[in-house]
Design an enzyme around this catalytic site. Structure first.
Site, mmCIF file in Angstrom:
data_model
loop_
_atom_site.group_PDB
_atom_site.id
_atom_site.type_symbol
_atom_site.label_atom_id
_atom_site.label_comp_id
_atom_site.label_asym_id
_atom_site.label_seq_id
_atom_site.Cartn_x
_atom_site.Cartn_y
_atom_site.Cartn_z
ATOM 1 N N THR A 134 5.603 -1.212 5.446
ATOM 2 C CA THR A 134 5.218 -1.380 6.882
ATOM 3 C C THR A 134 6.630 -1.717 7.997
ATOM 4 O O THR A 134 7.669 -2.073 7.444
ATOM 5 C CB THR A 134 4.729 -2.979 7.110
ATOM 6 O OG1 THR A 134 4.340 -3.623 8.252
ATOM 7 C CG2 THR A 134 5.308 -4.064 6.245
ATOM 8 N N ASP A 135 6.288 -1.595 9.298
ATOM 9 C CA ASP A 135 7.375 -1.877 10.066
ATOM 10 C C ASP A 135 7.840 -3.179 10.194
ATOM 11 O O ASP A 135 8.874 -3.491 10.712
ATOM 12 C CB ASP A 135 6.983 -1.139 11.660
ATOM 13 C CG ASP A 135 5.870 -1.690 12.168
ATOM 14 O OD1 ASP A 135 5.121 -2.743 11.578
ATOM 15 O OD2 ASP A 135 5.665 -1.321 13.195
ATOM 16 N N GLU A 136 6.760 -4.050 9.749
ATOM 17 C CA GLU A 136 7.218 -5.538 9.897
ATOM 18 C C GLU A 136 8.515 -6.019 9.120
ATOM 19 O O GLU A 136 8.928 -7.273 9.427
ATOM 20 C CB GLU A 136 5.853 -6.266 9.771
ATOM 21 C CG GLU A 136 4.821 -5.998 10.389
ATOM 22 C CD GLU A 136 3.381 -7.059 10.357
ATOM 23 O OE1 GLU A 136 3.610 -8.203 10.086
ATOM 24 O OE2 GLU A 136 2.468 -6.174 10.540
ATOM 25 N N TYR A 160 4.290 -12.574 4.748
ATOM 26 C CA TYR A 160 3.761 -11.082 4.409
ATOM 27 C C TYR A 160 5.083 -10.012 4.553
ATOM 28 O O TYR A 160 5.168 -9.275 3.460
ATOM 29 C CB TYR A 160 2.719 -10.581 5.507
ATOM 30 C CG TYR A 160 2.332 -9.231 5.465
ATOM 31 C CD1 TYR A 160 1.863 -8.676 4.736
ATOM 32 C CD2 TYR A 160 2.710 -8.416 6.750
ATOM 33 C CE1 TYR A 160 1.473 -7.235 4.576
ATOM 34 C CE2 TYR A 160 2.502 -7.176 6.727
ATOM 35 C CZ TYR A 160 1.827 -6.621 5.377
ATOM 36 O OH TYR A 160 1.796 -5.016 5.538
ATOM 37 N N LYS A 164 6.683 -7.692 1.321
ATOM 38 C CA LYS A 164 6.682 -6.344 1.531
ATOM 39 C C LYS A 164 8.323 -6.104 1.443
ATOM 40 O O LYS A 164 8.525 -4.988 0.750
ATOM 41 C CB LYS A 164 6.148 -5.864 2.658
ATOM 42 C CG LYS A 164 4.550 -6.105 3.012
ATOM 43 C CD LYS A 164 3.929 -5.246 1.996
ATOM 44 C CE LYS A 164 4.024 -3.700 1.987
ATOM 45 N NZ LYS A 164 3.266 -3.081 1.114
HETATM 46 P P1 NAD Z 1 -6.361 -4.109 2.843
HETATM 47 O O1 NAD Z 1 -6.089 -5.653 2.936
HETATM 48 O O2 NAD Z 1 -7.264 -3.504 3.709
HETATM 49 O O3 NAD Z 1 -6.378 -3.467 1.504
HETATM 50 C C1 NAD Z 1 -5.853 -3.978 0.179
HETATM 51 C C2 NAD Z 1 -6.593 -3.057 -0.930
HETATM 52 O O4 NAD Z 1 -5.746 -3.690 -1.960
HETATM 53 C C3 NAD Z 1 -7.903 -3.908 -1.027
HETATM 54 O O5 NAD Z 1 -8.732 -2.898 -1.374
HETATM 55 C C4 NAD Z 1 -7.672 -4.929 -2.128
HETATM 56 O O6 NAD Z 1 -8.572 -5.143 -3.090
HETATM 57 C C5 NAD Z 1 -6.493 -4.366 -3.099
HETATM 58 N N1 NAD Z 1 -5.617 -4.979 -3.671
HETATM 59 C C6 NAD Z 1 -5.191 -6.171 -3.311
HETATM 60 N N2 NAD Z 1 -4.557 -7.010 -4.441
HETATM 61 C C7 NAD Z 1 -4.546 -6.176 -5.294
HETATM 62 C C8 NAD Z 1 -4.120 -6.422 -6.579
HETATM 63 N N3 NAD Z 1 -3.502 -7.511 -7.106
HETATM 64 N N4 NAD Z 1 -4.384 -5.269 -7.615
HETATM 65 C C9 NAD Z 1 -4.993 -4.273 -6.913
HETATM 66 N N5 NAD Z 1 -5.511 -4.020 -5.990
HETATM 67 C C10 NAD Z 1 -5.426 -5.165 -4.881
HETATM 68 O O7 NAD Z 1 -4.808 -3.255 3.515
HETATM 69 P P2 NAD Z 1 -4.534 -2.103 4.356
HETATM 70 O O8 NAD Z 1 -4.535 -2.619 5.717
HETATM 71 O O9 NAD Z 1 -5.358 -1.006 3.960
HETATM 72 O O10 NAD Z 1 -3.070 -1.936 3.902
HETATM 73 C C11 NAD Z 1 -2.571 -0.958 2.797
HETATM 74 C C12 NAD Z 1 -1.195 -0.798 2.637
HETATM 75 O O11 NAD Z 1 -0.624 -0.345 3.928
HETATM 76 C C13 NAD Z 1 -0.470 -2.361 2.413
HETATM 77 O O12 NAD Z 1 0.660 -1.887 1.430
HETATM 78 C C14 NAD Z 1 0.079 -2.561 3.911
HETATM 79 O O13 NAD Z 1 1.142 -3.649 3.656
HETATM 80 C C15 NAD Z 1 0.370 -1.494 4.296
HETATM 81 N N6 NAD Z 1 0.427 -1.218 5.812
HETATM 82 C C16 NAD Z 1 -0.792 -1.727 6.524
HETATM 83 C C17 NAD Z 1 -0.871 -1.678 7.927
HETATM 84 C C18 NAD Z 1 -1.981 -2.066 8.795
HETATM 85 O O14 NAD Z 1 -1.844 -1.803 9.990
HETATM 86 N N7 NAD Z 1 -3.071 -2.267 8.107
HETATM 87 C C19 NAD Z 1 0.415 -0.871 8.580
HETATM 88 C C20 NAD Z 1 1.598 -0.704 7.765
HETATM 89 C C21 NAD Z 1 1.497 -0.760 6.503
HETATM 90 P P1 TYD Z 2 -2.759 -8.022 13.231
HETATM 91 O O1 TYD Z 2 -4.225 -7.421 13.425
HETATM 92 O O2 TYD Z 2 -3.175 -9.330 12.462
HETATM 93 O O3 TYD Z 2 -1.674 -7.306 12.739
HETATM 94 P P2 TYD Z 2 -0.067 -7.758 12.457
HETATM 95 O O4 TYD Z 2 0.013 -9.237 12.699
HETATM 96 O O5 TYD Z 2 -0.118 -7.398 11.189
HETATM 97 O O6 TYD Z 2 0.343 -6.982 13.573
HETATM 98 O O7 TYD Z 2 -2.545 -8.686 14.745
HETATM 99 C C1 TYD Z 2 -2.195 -7.699 15.576
HETATM 100 C C2 TYD Z 2 -1.644 -8.473 16.913
HETATM 101 O O8 TYD Z 2 -2.773 -8.996 17.204
HETATM 102 C C3 TYD Z 2 -0.611 -9.567 16.252
HETATM 103 O O9 TYD Z 2 0.574 -9.820 17.603
HETATM 104 C C4 TYD Z 2 -1.421 -10.848 16.209
HETATM 105 C C5 TYD Z 2 -2.392 -10.737 17.450
HETATM 106 N N1 TYD Z 2 -3.704 -11.279 17.104
HETATM 107 C C6 TYD Z 2 -4.313 -12.020 18.122
HETATM 108 O O10 TYD Z 2 -3.656 -12.187 19.306
HETATM 109 N N2 TYD Z 2 -5.686 -12.591 17.953
HETATM 110 C C7 TYD Z 2 -6.358 -12.229 16.899
HETATM 111 O O11 TYD Z 2 -7.432 -12.779 16.458
HETATM 112 C C8 TYD Z 2 -5.816 -11.531 15.918
HETATM 113 C C9 TYD Z 2 -6.286 -11.454 14.397
HETATM 114 C C10 TYD Z 2 -4.434 -11.239 16.013
#
Ligand code: NAD
Ligand code: TYD
Length: 367
Positions: A134-136, A160, A164
């Site tokens: 992630t960019d975070e 988080y 990562k």
């Molecule tokens: P998500 O929470 O929707 O899905 C995570 C999946 O991992 C789920 O299916 C869960 O059951 C599985 N999981 C969790 N713990 C596990 C374990 N111990 N063993 C096996 N499976 C397990 O997450 P997402 O939003 O799809 O993110 C996927 C990846 O992308 C993550 O690594 C996250 O850090 C990264 N990422 C997410 C975003 C975003 O915007 N959501 C952006 C950049 C990077």
């Molecule tokens: P989120 O979807 O949780 O992603 P991330 O924290 O990984 O960027 O949140 C996106 C942005 O929205 C973040 O700045 C937190 C904000 N946010 C709210 O303002 N209200 C909410 O209910 C949630 C879930 C997030």
């Protein structure tokens, strides 16, 4: 032909990646390993579950013996690692699961990959361990700071992002020390179908349909770069096929929005959808604010998230110049597709919100 092990393939991005990959590379074998935590939903894989090239394995990435068995039995040459605890708010109230899955789980995958691919009688040529990050991990920016590049120093601020960042470092070390063929992608905020409705964009859509308040943390001026999830899958595809081993690649959408502005945008689009289609008021009679064209009246400012990062922004020049990457979906079309998906997939998100999607997990997998 590749043989992929996709961890976390029943989650939001993992499932979209599996759909993308199996549609594009239909001869490849795909094994999904997922623990089906609250964020994993086996129904996200319904469209591929009967494909002869698809296998689902229920299990935990911390189980090194299981990973080794899957790598050997399926002849895996490519591991794409999505599995993680992914919600910042949960990492603030309960960091343990983040340390366990994101750090120990990644370490366990690395150990298994090293043992099977490098430590056997012969090294498996052409193997790849791709780590999805992630960019975070880069921390927070002021409104005028330049965007994150791959050379920006890591400065994670939440449990988080710290977990990562730790996993990214382990992946790097396994390449540097043991020669494991790794790549890492650092992506901005995704949006799209199958997004768990605890995250901002699906929460806003589903709350509007229930006429519930739309919580804005703090002043709502925190900035995120939003990318349509299929474009993340496309970026990973390019990294897997063209990326240089040992490198990190930033993936972003060139699409920065302040939270309050993206929430207002979603409200306007929902108002418009209800105005254009009278059938929606019948399907969603609770959605009173959207029916009267005033979804934004549900916006409520609430206490800020602890340690809330102000701005993330991605400079994806390296990924564009080396791999030819550009997002293919515009924000206008991507957000319209996403709203359409949530309006037409009430069963999916209703079962996620009432917890009934987990029943099949308990029936099928609990001992
Ligand atoms: P998500 O929470 O929707 O899905 C995570 C999946 O991992 C789920 O299916 C869960 O059951 C599985 N999981 C969790 N713990 C596990 C374990 N111990 N063993 C096996 N499976 C397990 O997450 P997402 O939003 O799809 O993110 C996927 C990846 O992308 C993550 O690594 C996250 O850090 C990264 N990422 C997410 C975003 C975003 O915007 N959501 C952006 C950049 C990077
Ligand atoms: P989120 O979807 O949780 O992603 P991330 O924290 O990984 O960027 O949140 C996106 C942005 O929205 C973040 O700045 C937190 C904000 N946010 C709210 O303002 N209200 C909410 O209910 C949630 C879930 C997030």
């Amino acid at each position: 032909m590749k043989k992929l092990l996709v961890t976390g393939g029943a989650g939001f991005i993992g499932a979209n990646f599996v759909h993308y990959w199996m549609a594009k590379y239909s001869a490849d074998k795909v094994v999904v390993l997922d623990a089906l935590t609250y964020a994993g939903n086996i129904a996200n894989l319904d469209s591929v579950k009967d494909d002869a090239n698809f296998t689902f394995a229920h299990g935990n990435i911390c189980d090194q013996a299981l990973i080794e068995t899957l790598l050997v039995e399926h002849g895996i040459d490519t591991l794409v690692h999505f599995a993680a605890e992914s919600h910042v708010d949960r990492s603030i109230t309960g960091p343990d699961a983040f340390i366990e899955t994101n750090i120990i789980g990644t370490y366990s995958l690395l150990k298994a990959a090293k043992k099977v691919w490098l430590d056997g009688k012969s090294i498996l040529a052409g193997h790849r361990f791709h780590h999805v990050s992630t960019d975070e991990v880069y921390g927070t920016l002021s409104p005028t700071d330049p965007a994150f590049t791959e050379d920006t120093a890591y400065a994670p601020n939440s449990p988080y992002s710290a977990s990562k960042a730790a996993s990214d470092h382990l992946v790097r070390a396994y390449h540097h020390t043991y020669g494991l063929q790794v790549t890492t992608s650092n992506c901005s905020n995704n949006y799209g179908p199958y997004h768990f409705p605890e995250k901002l964009t699906p929460l806003v859509m589903t709350n509007i349909l229930h006429n519930k308040s739309l919580p804005i943390y703090g002043d709502g001026m925190q900035i995120r770069d939003w990318l349509y999830v299929e474009d993340h899958a496309y970026g990973i595809d390019l990294v897997l096929n063209k990326g240089r081993v040992g490198e990190n690649y930033n993936i972003g959408g060139n699409n920065e929005w302040a939270n309050i502005n993206i929430v207002n945008k979603i409200c306007q689009l929902m108002n418009q959808a209800f105005a254009d289609n009278s059938g929606l008021a019948q399907r969603y009679p609770e959605a009173l604010a959207a029916i009267s064209g005033k979804a934004e009246s549900l916006i409520t400012y609430v206490k800020d998230r602890a340690g809330h990062d102000r701005r993330y922004a991605i400079d994806a020049t390296k990924t564009r110049d080396e791999l030819g990457y550009e997002p293919r979906e515009s924000f206008e079309t991507g957000i319209a597709r996403t709203i359409d998906w949530y309006l037409n997939n009430q069963r999916w998100w209703a079962s996620v919100m009432d917890g009934s999607y987990q029943e099949c997990v308990h029936q099928q997998y609990d001992k």
